[in-house]
Design a protein around this motif. Structure first.
Motif, PDB file in Angstrom:
ATOM      1  N   PRO A  44       4.301  14.195  12.885  1.00  0.00           N
ATOM      2  CA  PRO A  44       2.939  14.610  12.513  1.00  0.00           C
ATOM      3  C   PRO A  44       2.839  14.938  11.023  1.00  0.00           C
ATOM      4  O   PRO A  44       3.645  15.682  10.479  1.00  0.00           O
ATOM      5  CB  PRO A  44       2.707  15.858  13.370  1.00  0.00           C
ATOM      6  N   GLY A  45       1.842  14.349  10.372  1.00  0.00           N
ATOM      7  CA  GLY A  45       1.591  14.608   8.961  1.00  0.00           C
ATOM      8  C   GLY A  45       2.600  14.025   8.000  1.00  0.00           C
ATOM      9  O   GLY A  45       2.469  14.182   6.784  1.00  0.00           O
ATOM     10  N   ALA A  46       3.622  13.330   8.494  1.00  0.00           N
ATOM     11  CA  ALA A  46       4.693  12.810   7.644  1.00  0.00           C
ATOM     12  C   ALA A  46       4.371  11.406   7.148  1.00  0.00           C
ATOM     13  O   ALA A  46       3.430  10.755   7.606  1.00  0.00           O
ATOM     14  CB  ALA A  46       6.017  12.817   8.407  1.00  0.00           C
ATOM     15  N   GLY A  47       5.177  10.946   6.190  1.00  0.00           N
ATOM     16  CA  GLY A  47       4.992   9.585   5.720  1.00  0.00           C
ATOM     17  C   GLY A  47       5.663   9.326   4.393  1.00  0.00           C
ATOM     18  O   GLY A  47       6.391  10.159   3.852  1.00  0.00           O
ATOM     19  N   PHE A  48       5.400   8.124   3.883  1.00  0.00           N
ATOM     20  CA  PHE A  48       5.983   7.661   2.638  1.00  0.00           C
ATOM     21  C   PHE A  48       4.962   7.831   1.510  1.00  0.00           C
ATOM     22  O   PHE A  48       3.849   7.296   1.581  1.00  0.00           O
ATOM     23  CB  PHE A  48       6.373   6.183   2.745  1.00  0.00           C
ATOM     24  N   ASP A  49       5.328   8.569   0.475  1.00  0.00           N
ATOM     25  CA  ASP A  49       4.462   8.717  -0.693  1.00  0.00           C
ATOM     26  C   ASP A  49       4.432   7.415  -1.488  1.00  0.00           C
ATOM     27  O   ASP A  49       5.123   6.447  -1.151  1.00  0.00           O
ATOM     28  CB  ASP A  49       4.944   9.877  -1.553  1.00  0.00           C
ATOM     29  N   MET A  50       3.653   7.386  -2.547  1.00  0.00           N
ATOM     30  CA  MET A  50       3.489   6.171  -3.343  1.00  0.00           C
ATOM     31  C   MET A  50       4.842   5.586  -3.764  1.00  0.00           C
ATOM     32  O   MET A  50       5.697   6.298  -4.298  1.00  0.00           O
ATOM     33  CB  MET A  50       2.653   6.464  -4.591  1.00  0.00           C
ATOM     34  N   HIS A  51       5.027   4.298  -3.491  1.00  0.00           N
ATOM     35  CA  HIS A  51       6.237   3.585  -3.876  1.00  0.00           C
ATOM     36  C   HIS A  51       5.877   2.126  -4.120  1.00  0.00           C
ATOM     37  O   HIS A  51       4.817   1.659  -3.705  1.00  0.00           O
ATOM     38  CB  HIS A  51       7.323   3.717  -2.804  1.00  0.00           C
ATOM     39  N   ALA A  52       6.745   1.412  -4.796  1.00  0.00           N
ATOM     40  CA  ALA A  52       6.421   0.061  -5.272  1.00  0.00           C
ATOM     41  C   ALA A  52       7.006  -1.023  -4.375  1.00  0.00           C
ATOM     42  O   ALA A  52       8.080  -0.867  -3.793  1.00  0.00           O
ATOM     43  CB  ALA A  52       6.933  -0.119  -6.696  1.00  0.00           C
ATOM     44  N   HIS A  53       6.273  -2.138  -4.288  1.00  0.00           N
ATOM     45  CA  HIS A  53       6.752  -3.365  -3.645  1.00  0.00           C
ATOM     46  C   HIS A  53       6.349  -4.552  -4.517  1.00  0.00           C
ATOM     47  O   HIS A  53       5.377  -4.483  -5.288  1.00  0.00           O
ATOM     48  CB  HIS A  53       6.136  -3.552  -2.258  1.00  0.00           C
ATOM     49  N   PRO A  94      -3.553   1.177  17.347  1.00  0.00           N
ATOM     50  CA  PRO A  94      -3.280   0.047  18.236  1.00  0.00           C
ATOM     51  C   PRO A  94      -4.454  -0.936  18.280  1.00  0.00           C
ATOM     52  O   PRO A  94      -5.616  -0.536  18.397  1.00  0.00           O
ATOM     53  CB  PRO A  94      -3.073   0.724  19.593  1.00  0.00           C
ATOM     54  N   GLY A  95      -4.132  -2.213  18.150  1.00  0.00           N
ATOM     55  CA  GLY A  95      -5.157  -3.253  18.186  1.00  0.00           C
ATOM     56  C   GLY A  95      -5.759  -3.584  16.845  1.00  0.00           C
ATOM     57  O   GLY A  95      -6.610  -4.472  16.748  1.00  0.00           O
ATOM     58  N   LEU A  96      -5.341  -2.904  15.791  1.00  0.00           N
ATOM     59  CA  LEU A  96      -5.816  -3.212  14.441  1.00  0.00           C
ATOM     60  C   LEU A  96      -4.676  -3.832  13.639  1.00  0.00           C
ATOM     61  O   LEU A  96      -3.657  -3.182  13.388  1.00  0.00           O
ATOM     62  CB  LEU A  96      -6.315  -1.956  13.728  1.00  0.00           C
ATOM     63  N   ALA A  97      -4.836  -5.085  13.281  1.00  0.00           N
ATOM     64  CA  ALA A  97      -3.827  -5.773  12.486  1.00  0.00           C
ATOM     65  C   ALA A  97      -3.983  -5.394  11.023  1.00  0.00           C
ATOM     66  O   ALA A  97      -5.101  -5.205  10.530  1.00  0.00           O
ATOM     67  CB  ALA A  97      -3.982  -7.284  12.637  1.00  0.00           C
ATOM     68  N   GLN A  98      -2.856  -5.281  10.301  1.00  0.00           N
ATOM     69  CA  GLN A  98      -2.893  -4.946   8.887  1.00  0.00           C
ATOM     70  C   GLN A  98      -1.902  -5.807   8.115  1.00  0.00           C
ATOM     71  O   GLN A  98      -0.784  -6.031   8.574  1.00  0.00           O
ATOM     72  CB  GLN A  98      -2.538  -3.477   8.674  1.00  0.00           C
ATOM     73  N   ARG A  99      -2.338  -6.277   6.952  1.00  0.00           N
ATOM     74  CA  ARG A  99      -1.453  -7.005   6.041  1.00  0.00           C
ATOM     75  C   ARG A  99      -1.626  -6.496   4.627  1.00  0.00           C
ATOM     76  O   ARG A  99      -2.749  -6.340   4.151  1.00  0.00           O
ATOM     77  CB  ARG A  99      -1.755  -8.506   6.080  1.00  0.00           C
ATOM     78  N   MET A 100      -0.510  -6.230   3.956  1.00  0.00           N
ATOM     79  CA  MET A 100      -0.530  -5.936   2.531  1.00  0.00           C
ATOM     80  C   MET A 100       0.283  -6.995   1.824  1.00  0.00           C
ATOM     81  O   MET A 100       1.450  -7.225   2.150  1.00  0.00           O
ATOM     82  CB  MET A 100       0.053  -4.556   2.223  1.00  0.00           C
ATOM     83  N   SER A 101      -0.342  -7.664   0.866  1.00  0.00           N
ATOM     84  CA  SER A 101       0.367  -8.601  -0.003  1.00  0.00           C
ATOM     85  C   SER A 101       0.840  -7.831  -1.225  1.00  0.00           C
ATOM     86  O   SER A 101       0.027  -7.376  -2.034  1.00  0.00           O
ATOM     87  CB  SER A 101      -0.548  -9.755  -0.433  1.00  0.00           C
ATOM     88  N   ALA A 102       2.162  -7.681  -1.350  1.00  0.00           N
ATOM     89  CA  ALA A 102       2.688  -6.975  -2.517  1.00  0.00           C
ATOM     90  C   ALA A 102       2.511  -7.808  -3.772  1.00  0.00           C
ATOM     91  O   ALA A 102       2.288  -7.276  -4.860  1.00  0.00           O
ATOM     92  CB  ALA A 102       4.153  -6.627  -2.297  1.00  0.00           C
ATOM     93  N   GLY A 103       2.628  -9.130  -3.624  1.00  0.00           N
ATOM     94  CA  GLY A 103       2.351 -10.050  -4.721  1.00  0.00           C
ATOM     95  C   GLY A 103       3.121  -9.735  -5.991  1.00  0.00           C
ATOM     96  O   GLY A 103       4.309  -9.443  -5.959  1.00  0.00           O
ATOM     97  N   THR A 104       2.411  -9.759  -7.115  1.00  0.00           N
ATOM     98  CA  THR A 104       3.041  -9.540  -8.415  1.00  0.00           C
ATOM     99  C   THR A 104       3.394  -8.074  -8.659  1.00  0.00           C
ATOM    100  O   THR A 104       3.998  -7.754  -9.678  1.00  0.00           O
ATOM    101  CB  THR A 104       2.123 -10.045  -9.531  1.00  0.00           C
ATOM    102  N   GLY A 105       3.019  -7.202  -7.723  1.00  0.00           N
ATOM    103  CA  GLY A 105       3.401  -5.792  -7.821  1.00  0.00           C
ATOM    104  C   GLY A 105       2.295  -4.874  -7.345  1.00  0.00           C
ATOM    105  O   GLY A 105       1.135  -5.027  -7.737  1.00  0.00           O
ATOM    106  N   ILE A 106       2.650  -3.927  -6.482  1.00  0.00           N
ATOM    107  CA  ILE A 106       1.684  -2.971  -5.964  1.00  0.00           C
ATOM    108  C   ILE A 106       2.423  -1.682  -5.611  1.00  0.00           C
ATOM    109  O   ILE A 106       3.618  -1.697  -5.304  1.00  0.00           O
ATOM    110  CB  ILE A 106       0.963  -3.535  -4.713  1.00  0.00           C
ATOM    111  N   ARG A 107       1.710  -0.581  -5.696  1.00  0.00           N
ATOM    112  CA  ARG A 107       2.228   0.706  -5.232  1.00  0.00           C
ATOM    113  C   ARG A 107       1.350   1.154  -4.061  1.00  0.00           C
ATOM    114  O   ARG A 107       0.126   0.989  -4.103  1.00  0.00           O
ATOM    115  CB  ARG A 107       2.197   1.749  -6.349  1.00  0.00           C
ATOM    116  N   HIS A 108       1.984   1.715  -3.031  1.00  0.00           N
ATOM    117  CA  HIS A 108       1.186   2.170  -1.896  1.00  0.00           C
ATOM    118  C   HIS A 108       1.862   3.336  -1.196  1.00  0.00           C
ATOM    119  O   HIS A 108       3.053   3.601  -1.379  1.00  0.00           O
ATOM    120  CB  HIS A 108       0.943   1.017  -0.906  1.00  0.00           C
TER     121      HIS A 108
END
Length: 245
Positions: A55-64, A92-106
């Motif tokens: 609960p409430g946990a996760g990954f802070d901003m990082h690069a891909h 559940p039931g929601l598809a997600q895609r992130m294209s890191a491409g030439t560089g992104i932080r998320h």
């Protein structure tokens, strides 16, 4: 059906694991400090991580960079925010895609303060051209609940009309099926297919039972039947026409 396939079954218990006080992550392939030179990828699939965040946990901003990242939530909710200004919360039931491409932080964090989130994150390499960073999500819950196969994400021309989300890799596609007890699906006819069972039990034709967390790496996939067990199952299948070698 004339068999021309080879099946490599990998059991859930054989996966590498990362555990902290807020994360339980199980890796089908080499990941982070867990390195096995004989297990770096299958086809174009580089990462198949099954993660649980507290609960409430996760990954802070990082690069891909240079990766197509598809996330599939099994329970709970996952919140996304990135340096391109995209924000989204998926369940559940929601598809997600992130294209890191030439560089992104998320960042990606549990979207709830009182319950955990359970999801599978998968990475495939993009095509040879530079890709701009990007984000997309799409609701596929209706066909999923109906038991229909869903093309979650694809860059293949043959799926252009029925894919939920495009990816920048013309040789890969992700399929998802939520199978009722005893229901049958088939693997795509492709040079390679990676079958992962995030929940339930299935029988893979020619290979036998696969349980929650198990996977099968199929070379020369030719429509093998996948039959759900007595409690039903959910499966994720990568169809791939090319490999890193």
């Amino acid at each position: 059906m004339q068999e021309r396939h080879d099946v490599d079954v990998r059991r859930s218990s054989d996966r590498m694991t990362t555990r902290t006080d807020w994360l339980d992550s199980r890796h089908s392939f080499s990941y982070g400090p867990h390195y096995d030179p004989s297990n770096t990828h299958f086809g174009l699939l580089m990462v198949n991580n099954e993660d649980r965040l507290g609960p409430g946990a996760g990954f802070d901003m990082h690069a891909h960079k240079d990766m197509e990242i598809v996330t599939w939530v099994l329970s709970g909710s996952l919140a996304h925010e990135d340096s391109e200004g995209h924000r989204g919360v998926i369940g559940p039931g929601l598809a997600q895609r992130m294209s890191a491409g030439t560089g992104i932080r998320h960042s990606e964090r549990n979207g709830a303060e009182l319950q955990g989130v359970h999801y599978v994150q998968m990475w495939v390499l993009p095509g040879p051209d530079d890709v701009a960073p990007g984000y997309a999500q799409h609701d596929v819950s209706a066909p999923l609940e109906a038991g229909d196969p869903v093309v979650v994400a694809s860059g293949m021309a043959r799926h252009a009309a029925d894919r939920a989300i495009p990816i920048a890799q013309r040789n890969a596609a992700l399929h998802a099926v939520r199978l009722r007890p005893g229901a049958v699906s088939t693997l795509p006819d492709a040079p390679m297919a990676h079958l992962f069972v995030p929940r339930g039990t299935v029988d893979l034709e020619g290979a036998g039972a696969l349980y929650t967390g198990d996977s099968a790496r199929v070379s020369g996939s030719d429509g093998q039947r996948v039959t759900a067990g007595a409690d039903g199952a959910e499966i994720l299948v990568w169809e791939m026409d090319a490999s890193l070698g």
